[in-house]
Design an enzyme around this catalytic site. Structure first.
Site, PDB file in Angstrom:
ATOM      1  N   GLY A   8       0.841  -1.209   0.000  1.00 28.83           N
ATOM      2  CA  GLY A   8       0.000   0.000   0.000  1.00 28.83           C
ATOM      3  C   GLY A   8       0.870   1.251   0.000  1.00 28.83           C
ATOM      4  N   GLY A  11      -0.539   4.761  -0.955  1.00 27.59           N
ATOM      5  CA  GLY A  11      -1.658   5.294  -0.178  1.00 27.59           C
ATOM      6  C   GLY A  11      -1.245   6.454   0.720  1.00 27.59           C
ATOM      7  N   GLN A  12      -2.180   6.884   1.563  1.00 24.13           N
ATOM      8  CA  GLN A  12      -1.958   8.095   2.370  1.00 24.13           C
ATOM      9  C   GLN A  12      -0.751   7.942   3.296  1.00 24.13           C
ATOM     10  OE1 GLN A  12      -4.658   9.077   5.499  1.00 24.13           O
ATOM     11  NE2 GLN A  12      -4.337  11.265   5.331  1.00 24.13           N
ATOM     12  N   ILE A  35      -0.644  -1.865  -6.099  1.00 22.85           N
ATOM     13  CA  ILE A  35      -1.524  -2.669  -6.951  1.00 22.85           C
ATOM     14  C   ILE A  35      -1.787  -1.919  -8.256  1.00 22.85           C
ATOM     15  CG2 ILE A  35      -2.700  -4.041  -5.164  1.00 22.85           C
ATOM     16  CD1 ILE A  35      -4.972  -1.906  -5.291  1.00 22.85           C
ATOM     17  N   ASP A  54      -0.053  -7.462  -4.171  1.00 24.35           N
ATOM     18  CA  ASP A  54      -1.485  -7.527  -3.856  1.00 24.35           C
ATOM     19  C   ASP A  54      -1.651  -8.426  -2.627  1.00 24.35           C
ATOM     20  OD1 ASP A  54      -4.151  -8.216  -3.732  1.00 24.35           O
ATOM     21  OD2 ASP A  54      -4.400  -8.381  -5.902  1.00 24.35           O
ATOM     22  N   TYR A 143     -15.365  -1.915   8.971  1.00 27.05           N
ATOM     23  CA  TYR A 143     -13.993  -1.440   9.186  1.00 27.05           C
ATOM     24  C   TYR A 143     -13.541  -1.795  10.612  1.00 27.05           C
ATOM     25  CZ  TYR A 143     -10.138   1.967   9.334  1.00 27.05           C
ATOM     26  OH  TYR A 143      -8.916   2.581   9.443  1.00 27.05           O
ATOM     27  N   LYS A 147     -10.681  -4.360  12.050  1.00 24.73           N
ATOM     28  CA  LYS A 147      -9.566  -3.828  12.843  1.00 24.73           C
ATOM     29  C   LYS A 147      -9.435  -4.582  14.173  1.00 24.73           C
ATOM     30  CE  LYS A 147      -7.780  -0.966  10.007  1.00 24.73           C
ATOM     31  NZ  LYS A 147      -6.486  -1.325   9.412  1.00 24.73           N
TER      32      LYS A 147
HETATM   33  N1  SER Z   1      -9.165   7.565   9.191  1.00 23.95           N
HETATM   34  C1  SER Z   1      -9.894   6.342   9.236  1.00 23.95           C
HETATM   35  C2  SER Z   1     -11.266   6.527   8.722  1.00 23.95           C
HETATM   36  O1  SER Z   1     -11.786   7.604   8.867  1.00 23.95           O
HETATM   37  C3  SER Z   1      -9.965   5.818  10.623  1.00 23.95           C
HETATM   38  O2  SER Z   1      -8.855   5.069  10.921  1.00 23.95           O
HETATM   39  O3  SER Z   1     -11.825   5.614   8.226  1.00 23.95           O
END
Ligand code: SER
Length: 318
Positions: A8, A11-12, A35, A54, A143, A147
């Protein structure tokens, strides 16, 4: 930590972490895993090795680990909270099937693994103020479910197989390099782009909704410091609360107004994101991270706001 795979990497978090690791470990192989559709560009592409990685393809990951003699994997592949609500099965596939692939490879090839958790690992019956390190975790989002399961599975692989898994629970991350996508805390990034461009910001989160946030330089420091920490000092592993600032949209608006007096913002709340935000802590207690590996952030809301506005203003004035 010498040879590192960042999954990743475009990504951010990954885009900044990969470059920082390459700066700090110039003689290592710091592999930018990506990816198709999220290819690396610029410095990320030219400053070190890049490979398609991936998380759902175990064979591909194992080949990269062998090729570069990887000792540490940063597993940053994830769908953020609002997107995961729209695509729960895809979130499960990436977050859980991806994780088990990585943990199995780490077990076989003796790698350390960092798979971040989040404020999203908490839920509506978690204490909201000074949320303890060890507390109720019954999230209502996909999510959050992934986690919590990530934390448990990572600890399981440490206890059962001795895999060196470590992680933090990230707050909402604010950065000026790569935009987040589909998160509940994204408003705290988007607001700066609108403010600096002179556009009105439409805030999807209601006034009075507090969440932990963090500036990216501190988040990158946490990723690296925790993996470099003395393991004998770690009582906890997956995953440490880390905190540096907590605010609601009004506080952030008022801080931005100090730099951009004509900044305009109105509220138009997004019911999915608002419900998620309401179920998350207002402010986490990060004393275990401070005690066990010396966590200490540099930025608060004031210094983060100043830096965001200065950096973005320079960029957009060119
Ligand atoms: N920044 C993430 C979100 O807002 C939380 O970990 O989904």
């Amino acid at each position: 930590m010498k040879n590192v795979l960042v999954i990743g990497s475009t990504g951010q978090i990954g885009s900044e972490l990969t470059l920082e690791l390459r700066r700090q470990i110039p003689d290592g192989n710091i592999v930018a895993g990506y990816i198709k559709g999220a290819e690396p560009h610029g410095d990320l592409l030219t400053s070190g090795p890049c490979e398609i990685a991936d998380v759902t393809n175990a064979e591909q990951l194992a080949q990269i680990v062998d090729k570069y003699e990887i000792d540490t994997i940063y597993n940053l592949a994830a769908l953020l909270s609002a997107v995961a609500e729209a695509k729960p099965l895809l979130a499960w596939d990436i977050q859980m099937n991806g994780l088990i692939n990585i943990l199995e490879i780490a077990r076989d090839k003796k790698c350390a693994v960092f798979t971040p958790s989040s404020i999203g690992a908490f839920g509506p019956n978690t204490p909201k103020e000074n949320t303890p390190q060890d507390t109720i975790q019954r999230p209502k989002t996909m999510y959050g479910v992934t986690k919590v399961a990530t934390e448990l599975l990572s600890d399981y692989y440490f206890t059962k197989y001795g895999v060196d898994t470590r992680a933090v629970r990230f707050p909402g991350l604010i950065s000026n390099v790569t935009l987040p996508g589909g998160g509940t805390t994204d408003y705290a990034v988007d607001i700066f782009y609108s403010a600096v461009k002179g556009e009105e910001f439409v805030c999807p989160i209601q006034a009075g909704t507090f969440m932990d946030m963090m500036y990216m330089p501190d988040a990158i420091k946490a990723c690296i410091d925790l993996m470099n920490a003395d393991p004998s000092k770690l009582v906890h592993r997956n995953a440490f609360n880390i905190a540096s600032m907590s605010f609601d949209p009004e506080m952030l608006r008022n801080e931005i107004l100090k730099f951009i007096p004509d900044f305009k913002m109105r509220y138009e709340f997004d019911s999915v994101r608002q419900a998620i935000a309401d179920s998350w802590p207002d402010k986490m207690d990060d004393s275990c991270a401070r005690e066990e590996w010396g966590w200490s952030p540099e930025y608060d809301m004031q210094s983060m706001t100043k830096d965001m506005i200065e950096t973005l203003s320079q960029r957009f004035s060119k």
